[in-house]
Write a protein that holds these residues in place. Structure first.
Motif, mmCIF file in Angstrom:
data_model
loop_
_atom_site.group_PDB
_atom_site.id
_atom_site.type_symbol
_atom_site.label_atom_id
_atom_site.label_comp_id
_atom_site.label_asym_id
_atom_site.label_seq_id
_atom_site.Cartn_x
_atom_site.Cartn_y
_atom_site.Cartn_z
ATOM 1 N N LYS A 631 0.819 -1.209 0.000
ATOM 2 C CA LYS A 631 0.000 0.000 0.000
ATOM 3 C C LYS A 631 0.853 1.259 0.000
ATOM 4 O O LYS A 631 0.491 2.258 -0.624
ATOM 5 C CB LYS A 631 -0.918 0.011 1.229
ATOM 6 C CG LYS A 631 -2.027 -1.032 1.187
ATOM 7 C CD LYS A 631 -2.860 -1.001 2.460
ATOM 8 C CE LYS A 631 -3.967 -2.049 2.445
ATOM 9 N NZ LYS A 631 -4.737 -2.062 3.709
ATOM 10 N N ALA A 632 1.983 1.209 0.714
ATOM 11 C CA ALA A 632 2.760 2.433 0.836
ATOM 12 C C ALA A 632 4.257 2.232 0.713
ATOM 13 O O ALA A 632 5.006 3.199 0.724
ATOM 14 C CB ALA A 632 2.457 3.106 2.182
ATOM 15 N N GLY A 633 4.717 0.997 0.590
ATOM 16 C CA GLY A 633 6.140 0.746 0.446
ATOM 17 C C GLY A 633 6.506 0.481 -1.003
ATOM 18 O O GLY A 633 5.790 0.860 -1.935
ATOM 19 N N SER A 634 7.625 -0.202 -1.178
ATOM 20 C CA SER A 634 8.086 -0.479 -2.534
ATOM 21 C C SER A 634 7.120 -1.376 -3.293
ATOM 22 O O SER A 634 7.070 -1.342 -4.527
ATOM 23 C CB SER A 634 9.463 -1.151 -2.475
ATOM 24 O OG SER A 634 9.401 -2.322 -1.663
ATOM 25 N N GLY A 635 6.310 -2.130 -2.569
ATOM 26 C CA GLY A 635 5.345 -3.006 -3.233
ATOM 27 C C GLY A 635 4.164 -2.269 -3.817
ATOM 28 O O GLY A 635 3.349 -2.866 -4.530
ATOM 29 N N ASP A 753 -2.983 5.645 8.631
ATOM 30 C CA ASP A 753 -3.156 5.367 7.202
ATOM 31 C C ASP A 753 -1.839 5.621 6.508
ATOM 32 O O ASP A 753 -1.324 6.737 6.565
ATOM 33 C CB ASP A 753 -4.253 6.269 6.608
ATOM 34 C CG ASP A 753 -5.620 5.913 7.148
ATOM 35 O OD1 ASP A 753 -6.433 6.831 7.299
ATOM 36 O OD2 ASP A 753 -5.857 4.726 7.405
ATOM 37 N N LEU A 754 -1.313 4.607 5.857
ATOM 38 C CA LEU A 754 -0.038 4.765 5.178
ATOM 39 C C LEU A 754 -0.221 5.584 3.930
ATOM 40 O O LEU A 754 -1.112 5.334 3.123
ATOM 41 C CB LEU A 754 0.522 3.393 4.813
ATOM 42 C CG LEU A 754 0.850 2.484 6.008
ATOM 43 C CD1 LEU A 754 1.276 1.126 5.514
ATOM 44 C CD2 LEU A 754 1.918 3.097 6.868
ATOM 45 N N GLU A 755 0.601 6.590 3.775
ATOM 46 C CA GLU A 755 0.514 7.458 2.610
ATOM 47 C C GLU A 755 1.221 6.823 1.423
ATOM 48 O O GLU A 755 2.232 6.159 1.564
ATOM 49 C CB GLU A 755 1.166 8.816 2.920
ATOM 50 C CG GLU A 755 0.452 9.568 4.050
ATOM 51 C CD GLU A 755 1.137 10.883 4.356
ATOM 52 O OE1 GLU A 755 2.144 11.182 3.684
ATOM 53 O OE2 GLU A 755 0.685 11.590 5.258
ATOM 54 N N ASP A 756 0.686 7.053 0.264
ATOM 55 C CA ASP A 756 1.292 6.550 -0.977
ATOM 56 C C ASP A 756 2.194 7.634 -1.535
ATOM 57 O O ASP A 756 1.796 8.438 -2.353
ATOM 58 C CB ASP A 756 0.189 6.183 -1.983
ATOM 59 C CG ASP A 756 0.764 5.529 -3.220
ATOM 60 O OD1 ASP A 756 1.962 5.235 -3.211
ATOM 61 O OD2 ASP A 756 -0.004 5.329 -4.173
ATOM 62 N N GLU A 757 3.429 7.653 -1.030
ATOM 63 C CA GLU A 757 4.353 8.692 -1.425
ATOM 64 C C GLU A 757 5.012 8.337 -2.749
ATOM 65 O O GLU A 757 5.169 7.190 -3.101
ATOM 66 C CB GLU A 757 5.430 8.850 -0.345
ATOM 67 C CG GLU A 757 4.830 9.196 1.032
ATOM 68 C CD GLU A 757 5.879 9.114 2.121
ATOM 69 O OE1 GLU A 757 7.011 8.684 1.816
ATOM 70 O OE2 GLU A 757 5.579 9.478 3.260
ATOM 71 N N ASP A 758 5.435 9.346 -3.492
ATOM 72 C CA ASP A 758 6.122 9.133 -4.760
ATOM 73 C C ASP A 758 7.600 9.419 -4.623
ATOM 74 O O ASP A 758 8.198 10.100 -5.437
ATOM 75 C CB ASP A 758 5.505 10.011 -5.861
ATOM 76 C CG ASP A 758 4.149 9.502 -6.285
ATOM 77 O OD1 ASP A 758 3.966 8.276 -6.250
ATOM 78 O OD2 ASP A 758 3.291 10.318 -6.636
ATOM 79 N N ASP A 759 8.165 8.938 -3.559
ATOM 80 C CA ASP A 759 9.581 9.146 -3.308
ATOM 81 C C ASP A 759 10.383 8.142 -4.119
ATOM 82 O O ASP A 759 10.217 6.938 -3.998
ATOM 83 C CB ASP A 759 9.855 8.954 -1.804
ATOM 84 C CG ASP A 759 11.321 9.098 -1.457
ATOM 85 O OD1 ASP A 759 12.092 9.495 -2.357
ATOM 86 O OD2 ASP A 759 11.663 8.823 -0.308
#
Length: 773
Positions: A631-635, A753-759
């Protein structure tokens, strides 16, 4: 005058008597010869038992869970069929061409024999189908000389008569189709149908049936493959069709129409290097050989996997296997182009970060492991002579993703060439049953024999971290919402057996504040993982993974294992993760459901092996943590809402199948090791766990930067393409629902809530420690 007349009369009756004596003697002599042949005076004759059970080499057939034949083991590629499996057009073609009076004679065609004798074989031979069967089953066609050939012919006649008494006409037809060698590794009609036309005998069209029957005259001269015999094959096929018309199996119009059809093959060789699941079949062969050593037939003899006609029912699903192989091929063929592009400026390509001396040691090691080296060493060649041979140019065929390449190259250079390829290991299994559903051990078994699902073990990187988190949840009852500082953390020497202080760092140098365990795992924070293993102790983590099916004898219980230093196989990783998806119950992976002998009797049946490894609550909380990674990591690159992957330079050349469009619940973890040598992704849905590893055969073969060298780019896309294909196939049932939640949870799982960052630098999961290459 009367006297002369009387003498003539006496002479006449004398000739008549001589004639009958000669005739009777001839008949008696022929009968006696046949009796002598039957008694064995002209050579060994088959016994009643041998006639009842004629010995033939029968291939062992590997059958998938969805009923498809995915491979065979054989000396002769022969899998028998029953009469009901033979289409009418095939039987008609054989009878019309080889033995028009088959259903009216008793093994020997008197009319045909007389015709052959009168015309000296110019108007056709006299061998019936039954005689031809007896010749192939019980006589030795290699014996030469007129006398020997006459003996053989007499034995054929006798055996043919005995066969006719022993079997029905339908059984004789079936045996003949099953025994005939169609060449090209096709023994028997079923193999021939599959090899030449890619279908079962029951599916043969009339013109295809005629093509195969045409080969009975001469399987080499009238072989439809290769092209140099194609015209011979067509001409003979058309003759078979003409015979079918003559015997009223076809009308003239049908015959004329069929003769105009071009010869179209679907040549599908069934050698061990060809076809589907080649790496799996090689592993299966080892399993079957070990099984055969420990299991005997009723008579005490050993089973042969090459000639006893066994049927091995495996857990692999042929459709899932096909999608797995397709995903590997699509992704790695494109990724290889990018890898080659980046190696153009690498003077030591394909190696990086090692000296010329180390490269030379790698190449010499591979030389010593080669068949060429072993053959020359066996002949007594010196090391100097062998090395010189490896530097001599030869014609050879090389693998490439665009097709095989014919070239001239030294064997040593070919070793370096093959070292430049990225390879893979991939396995899927059902976590509840342990059934392995797909197994891809490499990119091409013919050219890369080393198997990467169970045989190879590589550093697992951050795919190991969930085990540390699971230990903390199980022992310390930590919640995913539990927070720890995101600061550098030192485990002092002396603790957990350390001889020096250990202070791991985060790959992104991002420190400060605190993070929940859910966010820390999603972002693969090294410092927090270090804190956790210090609290649980590395020994507890090693004990845990042993319960999950991991071989721990070579794993030292040091804190550094938290960041993925152990070398593990894809097989071990998938089975370990499956325990979390199976509510904490470890189920040993298996791939053979049952084995049947040639008569259909079950001689092996799988028995499941399970054990409780962690509590259901611990398993579910760990799965919940792993869902956070997607949801929010590399996956999160499995989802359509990430722009990261689309913005990578050259990405479209490196990865196909994006966007993956997977919106259903998925738990998973990426992993990347030092210098980008290994890329991992383990992904789970409720009823399927899949592991993927991608890397070079040597750890010094890798991408120069983490942009392409991370697990999210190397391995995750294969999982994404694979799952997309599974969900698109309505005939393959794979869950897209939620993971089962325990009826009672004492651990809080709903927190932030894990954010979906575009880092761009969100892959914080590579190891920072020195490794011996």
């Amino acid at each position: 005058m009367a006297k002369k007349s009387s003498e003539k009369s006496t002479s006449f009756w004398k000739y008549i008597l001589y004639f009958w004596l000669l005739f009777i003697s001839l008949v008696v002599g022929i009968v006696l010869i046949f009796m002598m042949a039957d008694w064995g005076f002209l050579g060994k004759m088959p016994s009643f038992e041998e006639l009842e059970n004629p010995e033939t080499n029968l291939a062992t057939e590997v059958v998938s869970s969805d009923g498809e034949t995915i491979g065979k083991f054989f000396h002769e590629n022969r899998t028998p069929v029953h009469f009901d499996d033979l289409p009418e057009n095939l039987i008609q073609a054989l009878v019309a061409t080889e033995d028009e009076r088959f259903y009216s004679h008793a093994g020997i065609d008197a009319k045909g024999t007389l015709r052959a004798a009168v015309y000296l074989g110019k108007k056709g031979g006299a061998s019936t189908i039954t005689q031809q069967l007896s010749k192939q089953l019980f006589t030795d066609p290699t014996r030469v000389g007129i006398i020997n050939r006459l003996k053989q012919k007499i034995k054929e006649w006798v055996i043919a008569i005995r066969l006719e008494r022993q079997y029905t006409k339908d059984e004789i037809i079936t045996m003949y189709f099953n025994i005939f060698d169609f060449t090209r590794g096709a023994h028997g009609i079923r193999s021939a149908s599959r090899v030449y036309f890619g279908k079962e005998p029951s599916q043969l069209k009339t013109e295809e049936a005629a093509t195969l029957v045409a080969m009975f005259k001469n399987p080499v001269l009238y072989n439809p493959y290769p092209d140099r015999f194609k015209q011979n094959s067509i001409k003979r096929r058309n003759q078979v069709l003409k015979q079918m018309e003559k015997n009223e199996f076809l009308t003239r119009k049908e015959k004329d129409s069929l003769q105009q059809i071009p010869l179209v093959l679907n040549f599908t060789p069934e050698q061990h290097d060809d076809g589907q699941a080649t790496y799996f079949r090689e592993h299966l062969k080892g399993f079957l050989k070990d099984w055969a050593k420990d299991n005997k037939k009723a008579d005490g003899s050993s089973y042969s996997i090459y000639s006893d006609g066994l049927k091995v029912y495996v857990t692999l699903d042929s459709r899932m296997q096909n999608y797995a192989e397709d995903a590997v091929n699509r992704h790695l063929s494109n990724l290889q182009k990018e890898f080659d592009r980046q190696n153009k400026t690498n003077s030591k390509a394909p190696f990086r970060g090692i000296s010329d001396a180390q490269i030379d040691r790698i190449l010499k090691r591979e030389m010593r492991n080669s068949d060429r080296y072993r053959r020359m060493k066996k002949r007594g060649a010196s090391d100097e002579k062998i090395e010189a041979a490896f530097n001599e140019k030869h014609e050879m065929q090389l693998f490439s993703w665009e097709g095989n390449i014919d070239t001239i190259m030294t064997p040593k250079d070919s070793i370096r060439y093959y070292k430049s390829f990225l390879n893979t290991g991939m396995m899927s299994m059902n976590p509840q049953t342990g059934a392995v559903k797909s197994w891809v051990g490499g990119i091409n078994y013919k050219y890369f024999k080393y198997e990467h699902v169970k045989q190879a073990k590589r550093q697992v990187g951050s795919t190991f971290k969930p085990f540390v988190y699971a230990a903390a949840i199980d022992q310390l009852h930590y919640s995913p919402c539990y927070e720890l500082p995101n600061t550098l953390y030192t485990i002092p020497k002396g603790r957990h057996g350390l001889i020096d202080d250990w202070t791991p760092s985060n790959s992104s140098d991002d420190y400060g504040g605190s993070k929940t365990l859910k966010k820390a795992l999603a972002e693969s924070i090294n410092t927090i993982t270090a804190r956790l293993i210090d609290k649980t102790g590395p020994k507890r983590v090693v004990d845990l993974i042993e319960k999950l099916g991991v071989d721990t004898k070579d794993i030292d219980a040091f804190p550094s294992i938290a960041l993925g230093t152990p070398d593990l196989s894809v097989y071990e990783m998938v089975s370990a993760y499956s325990t979390f998806a199976n509510k904490g119950v470890y189920t040993k992976p298996y791939f053979v459901e049952r084995i049947e002998d040639k008569n259909g009797s079950i001689i092996y049946q799988h028995l499941p092996e399970t054990r409780d490894a962690v509590s259901e609550e611990t398993a579910y909380v760990t799965v919940n943590l792993l869902e956070g990674v997607t949801k929010a990591g590399s996956g999160r690159r499995l989802r359509t809402n990430s722009e990261y992957i689309k913005n990578l330079p050259h990405y479209k050349r490196a990865v196909t199948g994006y966007p993956f469009d997977l919106a259903n619940p998925i738990a998973g973890k990426t992993g990347t090791t030092q210098n980008q040598s290994d890329g991992w992704f383990i992904g789970m849905v409720p009823d399927l766990v899949t592991g993927v590893w991608v890397g070079g055969e040597d750890r010094s073969v890798h991408f120069p930067t983490i942009t392409y060298g991370q697990g999210a780019t190397l391995a995750l896309p294969i999982f994404g393409m694979y799952m997309n294909s599974l969900y698109e196939d309505e005939n393959v049932q794979v869950s897209d629902g939620e993971f089962d939640k325990p009826d009672y949870l004492s651990i809080q799982i709903e927190c932030d809530d894990l954010e979906d960052e575009d880092d761009e630098d969100d892959e914080d999961d590579f190891i920072e420690f020195n490794s011996d290459f």
